[in-house]
Scaffold this motif. Structure first.
Motif, PDB file in Angstrom:
ATOM      1  N   LEU A 126       0.813  -1.209   0.000  1.00  0.00           N
ATOM      2  CA  LEU A 126       0.000   0.000   0.000  1.00  0.00           C
ATOM      3  C   LEU A 126       0.850   1.263   0.000  1.00  0.00           C
ATOM      4  O   LEU A 126       0.311   2.364  -0.126  1.00  0.00           O
ATOM      5  CB  LEU A 126      -0.942   0.004   1.215  1.00  0.00           C
ATOM      6  CG  LEU A 126      -1.929  -1.161   1.275  1.00  0.00           C
ATOM      7  CD1 LEU A 126      -2.710  -1.127   2.584  1.00  0.00           C
ATOM      8  CD2 LEU A 126      -2.884  -1.128   0.092  1.00  0.00           C
ATOM      9  N   ALA A 127       2.144   1.116   0.143  1.00  0.00           N
ATOM     10  CA  ALA A 127       3.053   2.267   0.164  1.00  0.00           C
ATOM     11  C   ALA A 127       3.754   2.372  -1.176  1.00  0.00           C
ATOM     12  O   ALA A 127       4.932   2.069  -1.314  1.00  0.00           O
ATOM     13  CB  ALA A 127       4.065   2.115   1.295  1.00  0.00           C
ATOM     14  N   THR A 128       3.017   2.811  -2.178  1.00  0.00           N
ATOM     15  CA  THR A 128       3.548   2.790  -3.535  1.00  0.00           C
ATOM     16  C   THR A 128       4.436   3.988  -3.857  1.00  0.00           C
ATOM     17  O   THR A 128       5.216   3.943  -4.802  1.00  0.00           O
ATOM     18  CB  THR A 128       2.399   2.760  -4.544  1.00  0.00           C
ATOM     19  OG1 THR A 128       1.569   3.911  -4.336  1.00  0.00           O
ATOM     20  CG2 THR A 128       1.559   1.497  -4.370  1.00  0.00           C
ATOM     21  N   GLY A 129       4.286   5.082  -3.116  1.00  0.00           N
ATOM     22  CA  GLY A 129       5.110   6.251  -3.363  1.00  0.00           C
ATOM     23  C   GLY A 129       4.611   7.158  -4.460  1.00  0.00           C
ATOM     24  O   GLY A 129       5.241   8.160  -4.790  1.00  0.00           O
ATOM     25  N   ASP A 130       3.466   6.814  -5.053  1.00  0.00           N
ATOM     26  CA  ASP A 130       2.879   7.663  -6.088  1.00  0.00           C
ATOM     27  C   ASP A 130       1.393   7.353  -6.156  1.00  0.00           C
ATOM     28  O   ASP A 130       0.870   6.565  -5.366  1.00  0.00           O
ATOM     29  CB  ASP A 130       3.567   7.462  -7.445  1.00  0.00           C
ATOM     30  CG  ASP A 130       3.548   6.000  -7.890  1.00  0.00           C
ATOM     31  OD1 ASP A 130       2.434   5.435  -7.993  1.00  0.00           O
ATOM     32  OD2 ASP A 130       4.614   5.421  -8.128  1.00  0.00           O
ATOM     33  N   TYR A 131       0.710   7.977  -7.113  1.00  0.00           N
ATOM     34  CA  TYR A 131      -0.744   7.824  -7.213  1.00  0.00           C
ATOM     35  C   TYR A 131      -1.169   7.133  -8.502  1.00  0.00           C
ATOM     36  O   TYR A 131      -2.334   7.203  -8.892  1.00  0.00           O
ATOM     37  CB  TYR A 131      -1.419   9.196  -7.087  1.00  0.00           C
ATOM     38  CG  TYR A 131      -0.994   9.920  -5.825  1.00  0.00           C
ATOM     39  CD1 TYR A 131      -1.253   9.363  -4.579  1.00  0.00           C
ATOM     40  CD2 TYR A 131      -0.303  11.125  -5.884  1.00  0.00           C
ATOM     41  CE1 TYR A 131      -0.838   9.993  -3.414  1.00  0.00           C
ATOM     42  CE2 TYR A 131       0.115  11.765  -4.735  1.00  0.00           C
ATOM     43  CZ  TYR A 131      -0.149  11.202  -3.497  1.00  0.00           C
ATOM     44  OH  TYR A 131       0.262  11.825  -2.350  1.00  0.00           O
ATOM     45  N   PHE A 132      -0.204   6.458  -9.172  1.00  0.00           N
ATOM     46  CA  PHE A 132      -0.534   5.744 -10.400  1.00  0.00           C
ATOM     47  C   PHE A 132      -0.185   4.271 -10.332  1.00  0.00           C
ATOM     48  O   PHE A 132      -0.685   3.475 -11.128  1.00  0.00           O
ATOM     49  CB  PHE A 132       0.129   6.380 -11.622  1.00  0.00           C
ATOM     50  CG  PHE A 132       1.623   6.526 -11.519  1.00  0.00           C
ATOM     51  CD1 PHE A 132       2.472   5.499 -11.891  1.00  0.00           C
ATOM     52  CD2 PHE A 132       2.183   7.716 -11.056  1.00  0.00           C
ATOM     53  CE1 PHE A 132       3.849   5.636 -11.791  1.00  0.00           C
ATOM     54  CE2 PHE A 132       3.563   7.864 -10.955  1.00  0.00           C
ATOM     55  CZ  PHE A 132       4.391   6.819 -11.321  1.00  0.00           C
ATOM     56  N   THR A 133       0.677   3.847  -9.390  1.00  0.00           N
ATOM     57  CA  THR A 133       1.026   2.443  -9.237  1.00  0.00           C
ATOM     58  C   THR A 133      -0.088   1.722  -8.478  1.00  0.00           C
ATOM     59  O   THR A 133      -0.477   2.166  -7.395  1.00  0.00           O
ATOM     60  CB  THR A 133       2.346   2.284  -8.469  1.00  0.00           C
ATOM     61  OG1 THR A 133       3.393   2.951  -9.181  1.00  0.00           O
ATOM     62  CG2 THR A 133       2.705   0.813  -8.295  1.00  0.00           C
ATOM     63  N   PRO A 134      -0.625   0.623  -8.998  1.00  0.00           N
ATOM     64  CA  PRO A 134      -1.688  -0.098  -8.285  1.00  0.00           C
ATOM     65  C   PRO A 134      -1.233  -0.571  -6.909  1.00  0.00           C
ATOM     66  O   PRO A 134      -0.102  -1.016  -6.723  1.00  0.00           O
ATOM     67  CB  PRO A 134      -1.989  -1.291  -9.210  1.00  0.00           C
ATOM     68  CG  PRO A 134      -1.602  -0.813 -10.567  1.00  0.00           C
ATOM     69  CD  PRO A 134      -0.388   0.056 -10.345  1.00  0.00           C
ATOM     70  N   MET A 135      -2.126  -0.448  -5.936  1.00  0.00           N
ATOM     71  CA  MET A 135      -1.854  -0.924  -4.589  1.00  0.00           C
ATOM     72  C   MET A 135      -2.177  -2.410  -4.484  1.00  0.00           C
ATOM     73  O   MET A 135      -3.040  -2.920  -5.197  1.00  0.00           O
ATOM     74  CB  MET A 135      -2.702  -0.156  -3.575  1.00  0.00           C
ATOM     75  CG  MET A 135      -2.390   1.326  -3.507  1.00  0.00           C
ATOM     76  SD  MET A 135      -3.483   2.154  -2.310  1.00  0.00           S
ATOM     77  CE  MET A 135      -2.982   3.866  -2.583  1.00  0.00           C
ATOM     78  N   ARG A 136      -1.495  -3.085  -3.559  1.00  0.00           N
ATOM     79  CA  ARG A 136      -1.740  -4.493  -3.267  1.00  0.00           C
ATOM     80  C   ARG A 136      -2.282  -4.599  -1.850  1.00  0.00           C
ATOM     81  O   ARG A 136      -1.634  -4.167  -0.903  1.00  0.00           O
ATOM     82  CB  ARG A 136      -0.459  -5.304  -3.436  1.00  0.00           C
ATOM     83  CG  ARG A 136       0.065  -5.337  -4.864  1.00  0.00           C
ATOM     84  CD  ARG A 136       1.346  -6.129  -4.969  1.00  0.00           C
ATOM     85  NE  ARG A 136       1.198  -7.462  -4.375  1.00  0.00           N
ATOM     86  CZ  ARG A 136       2.168  -8.384  -4.370  1.00  0.00           C
ATOM     87  NH1 ARG A 136       3.334  -8.107  -4.925  1.00  0.00           N
ATOM     88  NH2 ARG A 136       1.956  -9.554  -3.809  1.00  0.00           N
ATOM     89  N   GLY A 137      -3.478  -5.204  -1.715  1.00  0.00           N
ATOM     90  CA  GLY A 137      -4.184  -5.153  -0.442  1.00  0.00           C
ATOM     91  C   GLY A 137      -4.178  -6.418   0.379  1.00  0.00           C
ATOM     92  O   GLY A 137      -4.968  -6.539   1.322  1.00  0.00           O
ATOM     93  N   GLU A 138      -3.272  -7.376   0.089  1.00  0.00           N
ATOM     94  CA  GLU A 138      -3.340  -8.643   0.816  1.00  0.00           C
ATOM     95  C   GLU A 138      -3.043  -8.493   2.311  1.00  0.00           C
ATOM     96  O   GLU A 138      -3.374  -9.369   3.109  1.00  0.00           O
ATOM     97  CB  GLU A 138      -2.404  -9.694   0.203  1.00  0.00           C
ATOM     98  CG  GLU A 138      -0.917  -9.344   0.237  1.00  0.00           C
ATOM     99  CD  GLU A 138      -0.448  -8.671  -1.038  1.00  0.00           C
ATOM    100  OE1 GLU A 138       0.760  -8.729  -1.333  1.00  0.00           O
ATOM    101  OE2 GLU A 138      -1.294  -8.075  -1.735  1.00  0.00           O
TER     102      GLU A 138
END
Length: 410
Positions: free
Chosen positions: A315-327
């Protein structure tokens, strides 16, 4: 000084950057009553193709919920010349322009159309003629492909007459009608919504402390701001109990931003130094409504530690375009749900009996959930971006965002 939320990933910057801003965001909210925000931005530019993106994956919403469909009247200029723009045929959040020779900056102007529907998160109803909760991700384009920590921005906000406001952002000395906020990272801007309104009240929860914790409320009426004395004391208890539980405070100050209206969406969204908490206008005045909202503030407060200061890597992708992973949402939300239960009862926001009743209801709901026979809990986190928007029919067979209450029981 910055506080890293996980090794090798995004940091939320609490210090003011001293170099020039990479872009500006100016919001005129004086037509909030009509459902319109007027936005102007400025970007340094050089001749050639320039790509600007609109935030898509919104922290805390765990989904690509950036409402670019509510951007209207988009006009891009270089000086007095209006530039043609084109939308990316695959990435709908990105537009491109060709910057002419000699241009040193580009201006962007658009209106943001405030939603009146009450289903959803920040892009749902956030305003009435009396108040507004401004989420900066809805009113800002940024250089495409850039990490949000690497961008410095300068923001300003113009409000209707006599409206008051509150935010985790630092402000520059007052000058003119616009509120000017100090330059900060784009991460910090998006993480720092502004609550404003004509009926406004502040409760100081830690008046003698060097790290202030406050409740800031905007309501559709003056009556809605009247918090009973026992609940004021419970909120003060919460401001002591949470830091005692965690053993540390990683913020310079903390503001509960509470929207009290029957005409906005009702939910909570976490931020590092504040929380966006939306509930009924008579939240504090009617016992049934108070009980219904009694786990909200403690849950979002816990998120400042578990979810902002420390965050699952997916969830810490560092931007607003990389999909988050919620597992790992069963940790992010489930652990927060548990600690919120503990703190709301420990502080007196809800009684121990009310907390046990809520726990029993959660257990009964999960026990009767037929979807648990085929879908593992971790999959509800993996598919959270879809499940948040799923219809309620057949919910127990499909499963929903069960990582909250099943995580609580874990």
């Amino acid at each position: 000084m910055s506080h890293c939320i996980a090794a090798g990933v995004t940091c939320l910057l609490l210090a003011t950057r001293i170099h020039a801003a990479d872009f500006t965001v100016n919001v005129d909210a004086r037509e909030t009553a009509r459902g319109l925000l007027h936005v102007t931005q400025s970007f340094p530019a050089k001749p050639g193709t320039m790509a600007l993106s609109y935030p898509r994956w919104i922290p805390g919403e765990h989904a690509p919920t950036g409402p670019n469909i509510d951007v209207a009247g988009l006009v891009v200029r270089a000086g007095s010349q209006t530039l043609a723009w084109t939308r990316d045929a695959v990435d709908m959040q990105t537009v491109r322009v060709n910057v002419p020779a000699g241009a040193k900056d580009v201006s962007v102007a658009f209106d943001f159309l405030l939603d009146s529907g009450t289903d959803g998160f920040t892009s749902a109803a956030c305003s009435t003629p009396n108040l507004l909760l401004l989420s900066w991700n809805e009113v800002a384009f940024y250089p495409a492909g850039a990490k949000s920590d690497a961008l410095t921005c300068q923001a300003s906000l113009t409000l209707p007459d006599r409206w008051q406001h509150a935010s985790a952002l630092d402000e520059e000395p007052a000058s003119g009608a616009a509120i000017r906020f100090r330059p900060c990272s784009f991460t910090t801007l998006v993480d720092s919504p502004v609550l404003c309104g004509i009926h406004f009240r502040t409760l100081e929860l830690t008046p003698a402390d060097s790290v202030p914790i406050r409740v800031r409320m905007a309501s559709d009426s003056e009556a809605g701001l009247k918090v009973p004395d026992d609940q004021v004391q419970a909120l003060k208890n919460l401001a002591r109990e949470a830091p005692a539980l965690f053993g540390a405070r990683h913020f310079k100050h903390y503001d509960f931003l509470i929207t009290l209206s029957d005409h906005t969406a009702h939910f909570g969204l976490e931020h590092h130094q504040s929380s966006d908490d939306r509930g009924s206008e008579r939240w504090w005045l009617e016992d049934a409504l108070r009980k219904n909202h009694s786990n909200l503030l403690s849950h979002e407060f816990v998120h400042s530690w578990n979810g902002k200061f420390r965050r699952p890597a997916g969830l810490a992708t560092g931007d607003y375009f990389t999909p988050m992973r919620g597992e790992l949402l069963w940790v992010y939300e489930g652990l927060t749900q548990y600690l919120g239960f503990v703190l709301s009862a420990r502080s007196g926001i809800r009684s121990p009996e009310e907390a046990r009743d809520a726990l029993a209801r959660a257990a009964a709901e999960i026990e009767s959930n037929r979807g648990r026979s085929w879908r593992p809990l971790v999959d509800t986190g993996t598919e959270a971006q879809d499940l948040y928007e799923a219809r309620r029919s057949w919910r127990h067979l499909r499963r929903s965002v069960d990582f909250y209450d099943e995580g609580l029981l874990l």
